[in-house]
Design an enzyme around this catalytic site. Structure first.
Site, mmCIF file in Angstrom:
data_model
loop_
_atom_site.group_PDB
_atom_site.id
_atom_site.type_symbol
_atom_site.label_atom_id
_atom_site.label_comp_id
_atom_site.label_asym_id
_atom_site.label_seq_id
_atom_site.Cartn_x
_atom_site.Cartn_y
_atom_site.Cartn_z
ATOM 1 N N ASN A 90 -16.116 -27.348 -6.664
ATOM 2 C CA ASN A 90 -16.188 -26.928 -8.059
ATOM 3 C C ASN A 90 -15.486 -25.596 -8.314
ATOM 4 O OD1 ASN A 90 -17.401 -26.607 -10.859
ATOM 5 N ND2 ASN A 90 -18.364 -24.903 -9.780
ATOM 6 N N TYR A 161 -2.601 -23.397 -13.051
ATOM 7 C CA TYR A 161 -3.944 -23.977 -13.001
ATOM 8 C C TYR A 161 -3.884 -25.492 -13.135
ATOM 9 C CZ TYR A 161 -8.533 -25.446 -14.726
ATOM 10 O OH TYR A 161 -9.711 -26.112 -14.922
ATOM 11 N N LYS A 165 -5.012 -28.380 -10.289
ATOM 12 C CA LYS A 165 -6.028 -29.406 -10.511
ATOM 13 C C LYS A 165 -5.468 -30.802 -10.265
ATOM 14 C CE LYS A 165 -9.728 -27.095 -11.473
ATOM 15 N NZ LYS A 165 -10.914 -27.200 -10.589
ATOM 16 N N THR A 196 -17.827 -22.965 -20.847
ATOM 17 C CA THR A 196 -17.820 -22.035 -19.723
ATOM 18 C C THR A 196 -17.000 -20.808 -20.095
ATOM 19 O OG1 THR A 196 -15.799 -22.942 -18.727
ATOM 20 C CG2 THR A 196 -17.903 -23.966 -18.082
#
Length: 256
Positions: A90, A161, A165, A196
């Site tokens: 995670n 990023y 992923k 988040t």
């Protein structure tokens, strides 16, 4: 929640905040023994697991951008109960300074950090997990990816990023295919906009929450708890034939 995870020992990375903190609580509620990893936010990790007995949870710190620290995390996690049944990848970083038209040093730093923490760290843990699972008779890996892995990023300053992923998604899919006959399952969860800190920073870069909400089919952000519930479901072993699947969690905004 029923005790669907009773008897399972789970290593969860990035347990101190956001999706990780919510998932930690859900896994513990489901009966799991949990190794809760954190980078530097020990207080956040302790809050996430507060109220659960010491024999059910242990906290371990590691820098996933460092090879030695990552391997030491696995060794310490395995030593706690002598086995690990599920690895949940995670933890991640999202640098916002990797724009193509920015300074060279910022671009290089964004890619270095994204690849080390988001790709090589999880890859090292997945390698250790697969080798352990082969000896133990099976196990599962759950990787938290992102819809950016499929559709690209909205903010081009975060291209590193999105690429990281996608790399984790591909690695997890390959594990699912290569080790299915070893009773090893691997799942990818690809959230959209989750409530988040990282998503709030993203929203700020896109004109604020109202601007982001206008692009969402439901007009709502995904909650960390919803992602955590999906992690718990696949970790329970209730859907072994979902191995290799990417589970999109974005309120119908992005449908493949």
């Amino acid at each position: 929640m029923t005790q669907a995870l009773s008897g399972k020992t789970i290593l969860l990375t990035g347990a101190s905040k956001g999706i990780g903190a919510a998932t930690a609580r859900i896994l513990l509620e489901g009966g799991a023994h949990l190794i809760a990893h954190y980078g530097s936010d020990e207080a956040g990790a302790r809050r996430a697991v507060d109220g659960y007995p010491e024999d059910r949870v242990t906290l371990l710190s590691a820098n996933l951008g460092d090879r030695a620290s990552t391997l030491a995390l696995w060794d310490a996690a395995l030593a706690w109960r002598g086995r690990i049944d599920v690895l949940v990848n995670n933890a991640a970083v999202m640098p916002f300074n990797g724009a193509f038209d920015g300074p060279d040093e910022d671009f290089e730093a964004a890619w270095d950090q994204s690849l080390e923490v988001n790709v090589r760290g999880p890859a090292r843990l997945m390698r250790a997990a697969v080798n352990h699972f082969k000896q133990a008779g099976g196990g599962a890996i759950v990787s938290i990816s992102s819809w950016a892995a499929q559709r690209g990023v909205t903010n081009p300053a975060t291209i590193a990023y999105g690429a990281s992923k996608a790399a984790v998604r591909s690695a997890t899919q390959s594990i699912a295919r290569a080790y299915a006959r070893d009773n090893i399952q691997a799942y990818i969860i690809a959230p959209g906009v989750v409530r988040t800190r990282l998503s709030e920073e993203f929203a700020a870069s896109q004109g604020g929450e109202e601007a982001v909400n206008a692009t969402l089919a439901s007009g709502e952000w995904v909650t960390p708890e919803e992602v955590g519930n999906i992690v718990a479901f696949v970790a329970s072993g209730a859907a072994r034939q979902l191995s290799g699947a990417t589970l999109d969690v974005n309120g119908a905004t992005y449908i493949r």
